[in-house]
Write a protein that holds these residues in place. Structure first.
Motif, PDB file in Angstrom:
ATOM      1  N   THR A   1       1.107   6.730  -6.788  1.00 41.00           N
ATOM      2  CA  THR A   1      -0.015   7.653  -6.982  1.00 41.00           C
ATOM      3  C   THR A   1       0.422   9.100  -6.795  1.00 41.00           C
ATOM      4  N   MET A   2       1.238   9.340  -5.767  1.00 38.13           N
ATOM      5  CA  MET A   2       1.734  10.695  -5.532  1.00 38.13           C
ATOM      6  C   MET A   2       2.595  11.173  -6.690  1.00 38.13           C
ATOM      7  N   THR A   3       3.411  10.282  -7.233  1.00 42.20           N
ATOM      8  CA  THR A   3       4.254  10.646  -8.375  1.00 42.20           C
ATOM      9  C   THR A   3       3.395  11.026  -9.575  1.00 42.20           C
ATOM     10  N   GLU A   4       2.346  10.245  -9.818  1.00 44.79           N
ATOM     11  CA  GLU A   4       1.440  10.554 -10.931  1.00 44.79           C
ATOM     12  C   GLU A   4       0.746  11.895 -10.713  1.00 44.79           C
ATOM     13  N   ASN A   5       0.312  12.153  -9.473  1.00 43.84           N
ATOM     14  CA  ASN A   5      -0.364  13.418  -9.175  1.00 43.84           C
ATOM     15  C   ASN A   5       0.586  14.607  -9.290  1.00 43.84           C
TER      16      ASN A   5
ATOM     17  N   ARG B   1      11.884  -4.119  -3.655  1.00 44.07           N
ATOM     18  CA  ARG B   1      12.160  -3.920  -5.083  1.00 44.07           C
ATOM     19  C   ARG B   1      11.154  -2.954  -5.698  1.00 44.07           C
ATOM     20  N   ASP B   2       9.877  -3.149  -5.375  1.00 40.40           N
ATOM     21  CA  ASP B   2       8.837  -2.280  -5.933  1.00 40.40           C
ATOM     22  C   ASP B   2       8.993  -0.843  -5.438  1.00 40.40           C
ATOM     23  N   LEU B   3       9.371  -0.691  -4.171  1.00 34.87           N
ATOM     24  CA  LEU B   3       9.518   0.651  -3.610  1.00 34.87           C
ATOM     25  C   LEU B   3      10.692   1.389  -4.247  1.00 34.87           C
ATOM     26  N   PHE B   4      11.806   0.706  -4.444  1.00 37.94           N
ATOM     27  CA  PHE B   4      12.953   1.352  -5.089  1.00 37.94           C
ATOM     28  C   PHE B   4      12.632   1.703  -6.537  1.00 37.94           C
ATOM     29  N   SER B   5      11.860   0.860  -7.202  1.00 41.41           N
ATOM     30  CA  SER B   5      11.450   1.154  -8.574  1.00 41.41           C
ATOM     31  C   SER B   5      10.570   2.401  -8.617  1.00 41.41           C
ATOM     32  N   ALA B   6       9.609   2.486  -7.698  1.00 44.43           N
ATOM     33  CA  ALA B   6       8.724   3.654  -7.642  1.00 44.43           C
ATOM     34  C   ALA B   6       9.510   4.910  -7.278  1.00 44.43           C
ATOM     35  N   THR B   7      10.498   4.760  -6.399  1.00 42.61           N
ATOM     36  CA  THR B   7      11.320   5.904  -5.996  1.00 42.61           C
ATOM     37  C   THR B   7      12.149   6.418  -7.163  1.00 42.61           C
TER      38      THR B   7
ATOM     39  N   GLN C   1       0.826  -1.206   0.000  1.00 45.74           N
ATOM     40  CA  GLN C   1       0.000   0.000   0.000  1.00 45.74           C
ATOM     41  C   GLN C   1       0.863   1.259   0.000  1.00 45.74           C
ATOM     42  N   ASP C   2       1.980   1.204   0.710  1.00 39.65           N
ATOM     43  CA  ASP C   2       2.900   2.344   0.724  1.00 39.65           C
ATOM     44  C   ASP C   2       3.517   2.556  -0.657  1.00 39.65           C
ATOM     45  N   VAL C   3       3.824   1.463  -1.333  1.00 38.58           N
ATOM     46  CA  VAL C   3       4.362   1.560  -2.693  1.00 38.58           C
ATOM     47  C   VAL C   3       3.324   2.194  -3.616  1.00 38.58           C
ATOM     48  N   ALA C   4       2.069   1.767  -3.462  1.00 35.24           N
ATOM     49  CA  ALA C   4       0.988   2.330  -4.278  1.00 35.24           C
ATOM     50  C   ALA C   4       0.837   3.823  -4.012  1.00 35.24           C
ATOM     51  N   GLU C   5       1.045   4.222  -2.755  1.00 33.15           N
ATOM     52  CA  GLU C   5       0.964   5.647  -2.414  1.00 33.15           C
ATOM     53  C   GLU C   5       2.036   6.446  -3.152  1.00 33.15           C
ATOM     54  N   VAL C   6       3.265   5.926  -3.161  1.00 35.45           N
ATOM     55  CA  VAL C   6       4.364   6.626  -3.842  1.00 35.45           C
ATOM     56  C   VAL C   6       4.064   6.759  -5.332  1.00 35.45           C
TER      57      VAL C   6
END
Length: 210
Positions: free
Chosen positions: A135-139, A178-184, A128-133
């Motif tokens: 979504t925030m990036t898209e916004n 892995r997903d969090l670093f990718s989103a970051t 869920q935290d990854v999804a937040e990052v």
């Protein structure tokens, strides 16, 4: 501070200013310009003498330009670079755009050693935290495309420093990590483009890429 700023700088209102001063004194936040400059002028001291330097006297001149094989070092550099940028530190503002640094970093990444030595602590990060990052990036991307300007970039920087970097250092499963670093990485790319679009070319070339 208000007297010194009169006719020179626009400051926050009195209530907000008092909250900011409290945060500076507790170390919860760093004082950025023009507040840092005004405090130095008021007391006749340097930022470090007032405790406003945040350890920036030891900042590396190549921060964000060199490949860091240590995941712990890279994550720390990401947070520091975002903090120095938000503080308008001279090491970031006056840095030169160095396209050759990207070539060197890519070669180091391809042929150098890497070390997954990130020390994890704190509350557990989930998908869920990854999804937040994401979504925030898209916004933030949509906001930048619609409004543009430095304010959008500063919003992205603050989110990166205050929310994302702590999440990188928090406990998580390998898959979530892995997903969090990718989103970051995508967020960092956006911050880099924001810097370029606002003619801050030196900072666009130093946005860390986890």
């Amino acid at each position: 501070m208000e007297r010194l700023a009169k006719g020179r700088h626009h400051l926050a209102n009195r209530t907000s200013l008092l909250r900011m001063i409290s945060a500076w004194e507790s170390g919860a936040r760093d004082a950025s310009d023009p507040y840092r400059l005004l405090l130095c002028e008021a007391y006749g001291k340097s930022p470090d003498e007032l405790g406003l330097g945040g350890g920036t006297e030891h900042v590396r001149s190549d921060i964000g330009l060199a490949y860091l094989g240590s995941l712990e070092s890279a994550t720390s550099a990401l947070g520091e670079l975002a903090r120095f940028d938000e503080m308008k530190h001279s090491a970031v503002i006056l840095g030169k755009y160095m396209p050759d640094a990207l070539n060197a970093a890519c070669l180091d990444w391809l042929f150098g050693e890497s070390l997954a030595d990130l020390r994890l602590s704190g509350s557990k990060v989930t998908s869920q935290d990854v999804a937040e990052v994401r979504t925030m990036t898209e916004n933030l991307d949509r906001l930048d495309r619609f409004l543009g300007g430095e304010q959008c970039r500063l919003m992205a920087l603050r989110y990166l420093r205050e929310r994302v970097v702590p999440a990188l250092k928090a406990s998580k499963t390998q898959a979530v990590g892995r997903d969090l670093f990718s989103a970051t990485a995508i967020l960092c790319e956006l911050v880099g483009w924001m810097a370029y679009d606002t003619s801050r070319h030196s900072r666009s070339g130093t946005s860390p890429r986890p």
